[in-house]
Design an enzyme around this catalytic site. Sequence first.
Site, mmCIF file in Angstrom:
data_model
loop_
_atom_site.group_PDB
_atom_site.id
_atom_site.type_symbol
_atom_site.label_atom_id
_atom_site.label_comp_id
_atom_site.label_asym_id
_atom_site.label_seq_id
_atom_site.Cartn_x
_atom_site.Cartn_y
_atom_site.Cartn_z
ATOM 1 N N SER A 277 0.807 -1.205 0.000
ATOM 2 C CA SER A 277 0.000 0.000 0.000
ATOM 3 C C SER A 277 0.848 1.266 0.000
ATOM 4 C CB SER A 277 -0.939 -0.068 1.204
ATOM 5 O OG SER A 277 -2.102 0.621 0.919
ATOM 6 N N HIS A 418 -7.590 -5.681 -0.181
ATOM 7 C CA HIS A 418 -6.360 -4.922 0.057
ATOM 8 C C HIS A 418 -5.611 -5.470 1.273
ATOM 9 C CE1 HIS A 418 -4.030 -1.240 -0.314
ATOM 10 N NE2 HIS A 418 -4.193 -1.007 0.983
HETATM 11 C C1 GCU Z 1 -5.404 4.792 1.681
HETATM 12 C C2 GCU Z 1 -4.797 5.580 0.561
HETATM 13 C C3 GCU Z 1 -3.947 4.694 -0.360
HETATM 14 C C4 GCU Z 1 -2.966 3.885 0.430
HETATM 15 C C5 GCU Z 1 -3.670 3.149 1.534
HETATM 16 C C6 GCU Z 1 -2.765 2.409 2.511
HETATM 17 O O1 GCU Z 1 -6.373 3.932 1.185
HETATM 18 O O2 GCU Z 1 -5.820 6.214 -0.134
HETATM 19 O O3 GCU Z 1 -3.252 5.488 -1.303
HETATM 20 O O4 GCU Z 1 -2.245 3.017 -0.393
HETATM 21 O O5 GCU Z 1 -4.409 4.056 2.326
HETATM 22 O O6 GCU Z 1 -1.612 2.742 2.645
HETATM 23 O O7 GCU Z 1 -3.277 1.493 3.155
#
Ligand code: GCU
Length: 440
Positions: A277, A418
């Site tokens: 992420s 995710h």
């Molecule tokens: C949020 C953000 C993302 C990121 C994510 C994370 O969703 O919008 O850009 O990758 O957090 O780091 O879990």
Amino acid sequence: MAMLALMFTITLVQFAGEGRSGWQPKSDLVKRLSERRPSVIYDETQVPRYTLPDPLVCLDGTRVTAPEIWREKRRPEILELFRTYMYGRAPIGRPKEMKLETFDHAREALGGKAVRKQVRIHFTGKPDGPSMDLLIYLPQDAPRPVPLFLLLNFNGNHAVCNDPAIRIKPTFDRRTGEAVMPSEESRGQDASSFPLEKILARGYGLATAYYGDIAPDFPGSFGHGVFAAFDGLFGEERPADAWGAISAWAWGLSRAMDYIESDGELASRRVGVLGHSRLGKTALWAGAQDERFAIVISNDSGCGGAALSRRRFGETVALINRAFPHWFCENFKRYHHREDDLPIDQHMLIALIAPRPVYVASADEDLWADPRGEFLAAKAAEPVYKLLGTNGLPADEMPPLDTPVRGRIGYHIRSGGHALAEYDWERYMDFADLHYGHRR
Ligand code: GCU
């Protein structure tokens, strides 16, 4: 007949070019997400037409026709563009005063399966300055030096594994920046993202550090961590291309690499830098800049990571900068709803890693991160890999779920949402085995 064949080819090319072939997101998910946030693009048919900048054409219009031109001219130029317009410039490499302090070295950790080390990296050399604790586990029985995966973690080293010997340090609240001392109960809370036993059993070591040790992740981040220690080097005012938090975290990964190079038990030429992420964005930027990383792995990194900004699918430049104003440099904020004016897109970030192996992974339900945009960026980095004499991503369209594609560029889209899952780790280890020539 000839005419028909021609038409057929053109249609196919256009179809692939539109990015609508291969894997498809679940339609009920697209519907649900679109209803929840109508202003966000979750439907492929709404993706605007765009043209990507050609990684092999220099700013002065000359074409990159040989590996030397890539290395000497175009690669430095692209690095500079990412520094100037997106991630910002880190003011320093390894600080002269930096000190490494190994405060733990256990030869019988995890019930005898592992060797554990903990190293405090004092960035300024001063005991009261910012420092990062690097936690390392190595398999007991693997030959030395040991290849490693290096990654930053979100919640502290103690959250990675329920090992009472891991030193607990304060972590920072992501909303307020407030420092909090984690509880004993939170040891091992993130263990599912760090399948340590499996990693060790396959002959790899794990090195990890808490990203907040470098800079806390909240909108008031500047003024804390390494920003407080080094921003003075810029002069009175923070320039519009000064490092944002992603650049700072990436810088921290390079400092971990400085330690790794100093430890003879670690195979510093077989370090895979990995991140999930926001930390996947960080791993890509670290790997793009620091060629000591042998393999670079992006797990669900999305916008500002592996996903193409120009598609505006899911999270966009405007949305990310509003929610996380400290992640990128000020200049990046000029591109809200103007992605086409950026001189870069994320395929060029991946291309900076060439010819080193790079792996991009997406997840089926993680539409916020734009899986297709991640695949297309990996694919669009391929001409640089080929120029440098390697293969690229051996797939013309997105593979089905849970079906990895492995060339010098690797890609998979996993079932589920995710996360950094065990499935992802297994594929990264397969990829590393392949490129390091490890036999299983
Ligand atoms: C949020 C953000 C993302 C990121 C994510 C994370 O969703 O919008 O850009 O990758 O957090 O780091 O879990």
